[in-house]
Scaffold this active site. Structure first.
Site, PDB file in Angstrom:
ATOM      1  N   ASN A 281      28.985   3.736 -33.693  1.00 20.45           N
ATOM      2  CA  ASN A 281      28.549   4.401 -34.299  1.00 20.45           C
ATOM      3  C   ASN A 281      28.012   4.188 -35.988  1.00 20.45           C
ATOM      4  O   ASN A 281      28.677   3.595 -36.107  1.00 20.45           O
ATOM      5  CB  ASN A 281      29.881   5.476 -34.857  1.00 20.45           C
ATOM      6  CG  ASN A 281      30.614   6.695 -33.964  1.00 20.45           C
ATOM      7  OD1 ASN A 281      29.998   6.767 -33.121  1.00 20.45           O
ATOM      8  ND2 ASN A 281      31.689   7.622 -34.458  1.00 20.45           N
ATOM      9  N   HIS A 336      27.947   5.908 -25.298  1.00 19.57           N
ATOM     10  CA  HIS A 336      29.051   4.837 -25.327  1.00 19.57           C
ATOM     11  C   HIS A 336      30.445   4.830 -24.968  1.00 19.57           C
ATOM     12  O   HIS A 336      31.429   4.492 -25.493  1.00 19.57           O
ATOM     13  CB  HIS A 336      29.447   5.063 -26.811  1.00 19.57           C
ATOM     14  CG  HIS A 336      29.837   6.374 -27.555  1.00 19.57           C
ATOM     15  ND1 HIS A 336      30.119   7.226 -26.814  1.00 19.57           N
ATOM     16  CD2 HIS A 336      31.065   6.510 -28.142  1.00 19.57           C
ATOM     17  CE1 HIS A 336      30.515   8.513 -27.002  1.00 19.57           C
ATOM     18  NE2 HIS A 336      31.602   7.881 -27.940  1.00 19.57           N
ATOM     19  N   ALA A 338      32.339   7.518 -21.455  1.00 18.11           N
ATOM     20  CA  ALA A 338      32.339   8.729 -20.694  1.00 18.11           C
ATOM     21  C   ALA A 338      31.438  10.181 -21.027  1.00 18.11           C
ATOM     22  O   ALA A 338      30.721  11.196 -20.128  1.00 18.11           O
ATOM     23  CB  ALA A 338      33.691   9.126 -19.842  1.00 18.11           C
TER      24      ALA A 338
END
Length: 407
Positions: A281, A336, A338
């Site tokens: 992020n 990043h 599932a």
């Protein structure tokens, strides 16, 4: 290898390229991606990763390249959130048969969760930060003070007391085995309370600027700072600091987890034989298609050629150490994780405790109703996610969880 992305034309905007074949994608996520693609400063196209799902402001699992502006809500409030993994010299047979002792030791070594009430200290923070944490904070404090000189309300935040702590939600610490039965430590966290305060403050500031300049947006959370303005410069400075805090936060947690393991396992061992520490992020300046741009990855990992990254599955599933293939079309990015298929409330409504216990069989983790929102069924199948991005990364190690600590 043939390209595996799907191309979507967006009226009045740039296209969307999505690595989502064989993976469910919510219509609301598609709509949110299209709104971002219509912003006038998007460079080339928006890239959607296979774990894509609805977020606040921008879609989680999206890569948003911009020229001349930055969208604070696209980065979000968990600035610098990411992963760290380290291989030890331990093998599966070096571990005790019962792993609960290791789980408890990790929980004691790293503050986690949240428990705030009248007269109570938040259990997820340090009451009296240990000397190593204080020394680590000293490497960050000068730059933080410069931010606070201009934005004093950021001073009284959980900064030092949150350094080296886990947090709540989908943040975790895990003990895993790779395909050769070698023991790894893997963890997931970000910039904690201080990053949340910085993100929230600048998101609101961007919204105020939009109102002041009479700029109408398709979604208020797409409020932005144009390059050249004071707020743009201050935000980029503050967000870079929060990203450094997040990486150091993971480093300090890893140090304490390994120390806790040494207290549980008599056999001497080495740690961090292979180590990866990556954000998912964040915003950074990069060169793509021959031009310098700002790349915001919200729930996406840098996957430049030969760069190592981490893609975790849900608790009870499996995770991957990957090597980037440097795919230009994805702006050198991959997923990043599932990605959620159920909201937290949906998971609590739809998944029973018995199902959660069955799905996490063989993993020493919480088996109570308080973690149903993080149960494996709340997430997309990780194998399908990996198949959809075969031209973005190659798998180096496959990790299976043995112990999972959640906040």
């Amino acid at each position: 290898m043939a390209m595996t992305f799907e191309y979507t034309h967006v009226e009045g905007g740039v296209p969307i390229k999505s690595w989502t074949r064989g993976v469910p994608v919510d219509d609301k996520a598609r709509e949110q991606l299209a709104r971002a693609a219509q912003m006038p400063f998007i460079f080339k196209h928006v890239a959607a990763m296979p774990d894509v799902h609805v977020g606040i402001g921008a879609t989680v699992g999206s890569v948003i390249p911009t020229k001349g502006a930055v969208i604070p809500a696209a980065v979000g409030v968990d600035i610098g959130c990411g992963m760290m993994a380290a291989r030890t010299s331990l093998m599966a047979h070096d571990l005790p048969d019962n792993l609960e002792g290791i789980r408890v030791a990790i929980e004691q070594a790293v503050p986690h969760g949240r428990d705030v009430g009248r007269g109570k200290r938040d259990k997820g923070s340090w009451g009296d930060p240990p000397p190593a944490i204080v020394a680590a904070w000293a490497t960050l404090v000068e730059r933080f003070d410069r931010i606070c000189e201009k934005y004093p309300r950021l001073k009284n935040t959980n900064n030092l007391k949150h350094l080296g702590t886990l947090g709540t939600g989908n943040h975790f610490i895990e003990l895993c085995l790779d395909q050769e039965a070698r023991v790894w430590v893997m963890l997931h966290s970000g910039s904690r309370g201080v990053g949340n305060a910085i993100g929230s403050y600048f998101i609101e500031l961007a919204k105020q600027d939009m109102r002041k300049w009479f700029i109408n947006l398709p979604d208020e959370d797409l409020a932005y700072f144009p390059e050249g303005t004071d707020h743009f410069h201050d935000y980029v400075w503050a967000v870079n600091w929060a990203q450094d805090y997040a990486a150091l936060n993971r480093r300090m947690m890893m140090t304490n987890v390994i120390a806790a393991l040494r207290g549980q396992i008599a056999k001497p061992f080495e740690a961090e034989l292979e180590a990866v520490n990556c954000h998912h992020n964040y915003v950074t300046r990069e060169n793509h298609f021959g031009e310098n741009v700002l790349v915001t990855r919200k729930g996406a990992v840098r996957a430049a050629k030969d760069v190592l990254g981490i893609i975790p599955g849900s608790m009870g599933a499996k995770s991957f150490i990957v090597r980037g293939l440097g795919n230009a079309e994805s702006f050198h990015s991959c997923s990043h994780g599932a990605g959620r298929v159920m909201s937290r409330n949906e998971a609590k409504r739809q998944v029973s405790l018995a199902e959660h216990i069955r799905d996490t069989e063989g993993v020493a983790c919480r088996k109570d109703a308080g973690v149903i929102d993080e149960t494996p069924r709340a997430y997309k199948p990780i194998d399908a996610v990996m198949a959809a991005q075969a031209d973005l990364v190659e798998i180096v190690h496959t990790l299976k969880q043995l112990v999972c600590v959640k906040g």
